[in-house]
Design a protein around this motif. Structure first.
Motif, PDB file in Angstrom:
ATOM      1  N   UNK A 276       0.834  -1.215   0.000  1.00  0.00           N
ATOM      2  CA  UNK A 276       0.000   0.000   0.000  1.00  0.00           C
ATOM      3  C   UNK A 276       0.864   1.258   0.000  1.00  0.00           C
ATOM      4  N   UNK A 277       1.883   1.257   0.841  1.00  0.00           N
ATOM      5  CA  UNK A 277       2.753   2.426   0.974  1.00  0.00           C
ATOM      6  C   UNK A 277       3.486   2.742  -0.334  1.00  0.00           C
ATOM      7  N   UNK A 278       3.886   1.691  -1.055  1.00  0.00           N
ATOM      8  CA  UNK A 278       4.711   1.876  -2.248  1.00  0.00           C
ATOM      9  C   UNK A 278       3.916   1.776  -3.553  1.00  0.00           C
ATOM     10  N   UNK A 279       2.609   1.735  -3.482  1.00  0.00           N
ATOM     11  CA  UNK A 279       1.777   1.565  -4.676  1.00  0.00           C
ATOM     12  C   UNK A 279       2.118   2.550  -5.794  1.00  0.00           C
ATOM     13  N   UNK A 280       2.325   3.846  -5.518  1.00  0.00           N
ATOM     14  CA  UNK A 280       2.608   4.772  -6.615  1.00  0.00           C
ATOM     15  C   UNK A 280       4.090   4.916  -6.995  1.00  0.00           C
TER      16      UNK A 280
ATOM     17  N   UNK B 241       1.677  -7.721  -4.502  1.00  0.00           N
ATOM     18  CA  UNK B 241       1.256  -6.518  -5.234  1.00  0.00           C
ATOM     19  C   UNK B 241       0.376  -6.886  -6.421  1.00  0.00           C
ATOM     20  N   UNK B 242       0.747  -7.942  -7.140  1.00  0.00           N
ATOM     21  CA  UNK B 242      -0.053  -8.370  -8.295  1.00  0.00           C
ATOM     22  C   UNK B 242      -1.466  -8.772  -7.870  1.00  0.00           C
ATOM     23  N   UNK B 243      -1.587  -9.348  -6.679  1.00  0.00           N
ATOM     24  CA  UNK B 243      -2.908  -9.737  -6.156  1.00  0.00           C
ATOM     25  C   UNK B 243      -3.696  -8.531  -5.670  1.00  0.00           C
ATOM     26  N   UNK B 244      -3.038  -7.635  -4.936  1.00  0.00           N
ATOM     27  CA  UNK B 244      -3.730  -6.513  -4.301  1.00  0.00           C
ATOM     28  C   UNK B 244      -3.945  -5.324  -5.215  1.00  0.00           C
ATOM     29  N   UNK B 245      -3.108  -5.176  -6.225  1.00  0.00           N
ATOM     30  CA  UNK B 245      -3.190  -4.013  -7.112  1.00  0.00           C
ATOM     31  C   UNK B 245      -3.268  -4.527  -8.561  1.00  0.00           C
ATOM     32  N   UNK B 246      -4.413  -5.119  -8.943  1.00  0.00           N
ATOM     33  CA  UNK B 246      -4.504  -5.702 -10.282  1.00  0.00           C
ATOM     34  C   UNK B 246      -4.440  -4.670 -11.407  1.00  0.00           C
ATOM     35  N   UNK B 247      -4.877  -3.457 -11.147  1.00  0.00           N
ATOM     36  CA  UNK B 247      -4.833  -2.386 -12.142  1.00  0.00           C
ATOM     37  C   UNK B 247      -4.102  -1.181 -11.559  1.00  0.00           C
ATOM     38  N   UNK B 248      -2.774  -1.270 -11.440  1.00  0.00           N
ATOM     39  CA  UNK B 248      -2.028  -0.194 -10.780  1.00  0.00           C
ATOM     40  C   UNK B 248      -2.097   1.121 -11.547  1.00  0.00           C
ATOM     41  N   UNK B 249      -2.128   2.211 -10.783  1.00  0.00           N
ATOM     42  CA  UNK B 249      -2.121   3.541 -11.393  1.00  0.00           C
ATOM     43  C   UNK B 249      -0.738   3.882 -11.933  1.00  0.00           C
ATOM     44  N   UNK B 250       0.283   3.236 -11.383  1.00  0.00           N
ATOM     45  CA  UNK B 250       1.669   3.463 -11.803  1.00  0.00           C
ATOM     46  C   UNK B 250       2.327   2.121 -12.095  1.00  0.00           C
TER      47      UNK B 250
END
Length: 144
Positions: free
Chosen positions: A65-69, A101-110
């Protein structure tokens, strides 16, 4: 059967260039994640986040979550060797992080590239230990 790692390797010189580049800034353009345990106290790469291996599984969701962007995330342990990927914690943490990350952020903004620092902190500090822009809180007792 081909096996591909969910990360690439980065050298000490490449990481030093990222850290020293202006206007690059930690947690905006890149993040360094240090998974060493107690030896983190002996010095670290400037701006590194310490997510110790002994609690990594419990904190990886928070880290994702912290490093998502953040577009570049660089993991390392003391050595960051891949020959025995399950024994060396930098590559193992990078793999776990990339999978979560691939599981939690399937459509990443970055788009995000995950790296492992070749030769880990040991290699980095042996080259840059006297550069305060790259290494902080260095204590040779832990490394010599």
């Amino acid at each position: 059967m081909s096996f591909s790692l969910p990360f690439k390797y980065i050298t000490a010189d490449e990481l030093a260039e990222i850290i020293k580049s202006k206007p690059a800034s930690a947690l905006k353009d890149f993040a360094v994640v240090d998974v060493r345990d107690s030896d983190f106290a002996g010095g670290n790469i400037v701006s590194a986040l310490n997510y110790p291996s002994d609690t990594f599984h419990a904190t990886v969701d928070e880290l994702v979550k912290k490093l998502e962007p953040v577009p570049k995330v660089i993991f390392h342990c003391a050595l960051s060797q891949a020959r025995y990927i399950e024994l060396f914690l930098g590559p193992k943490a990078a793999r776990i992080y990339a999978e979560i990350r691939a599981q939690q952020v399937p459509n990443p903004s970055t788009a995000q590239q995950v790296y492992v620092l070749r030769d880990g902190f040991s290699g980095f500090q042996s080259k840059f230990r006297h550069d305060p822009e790259l290494i902080e809180k260095f204590n040779k007792y832990y490394h010599d």
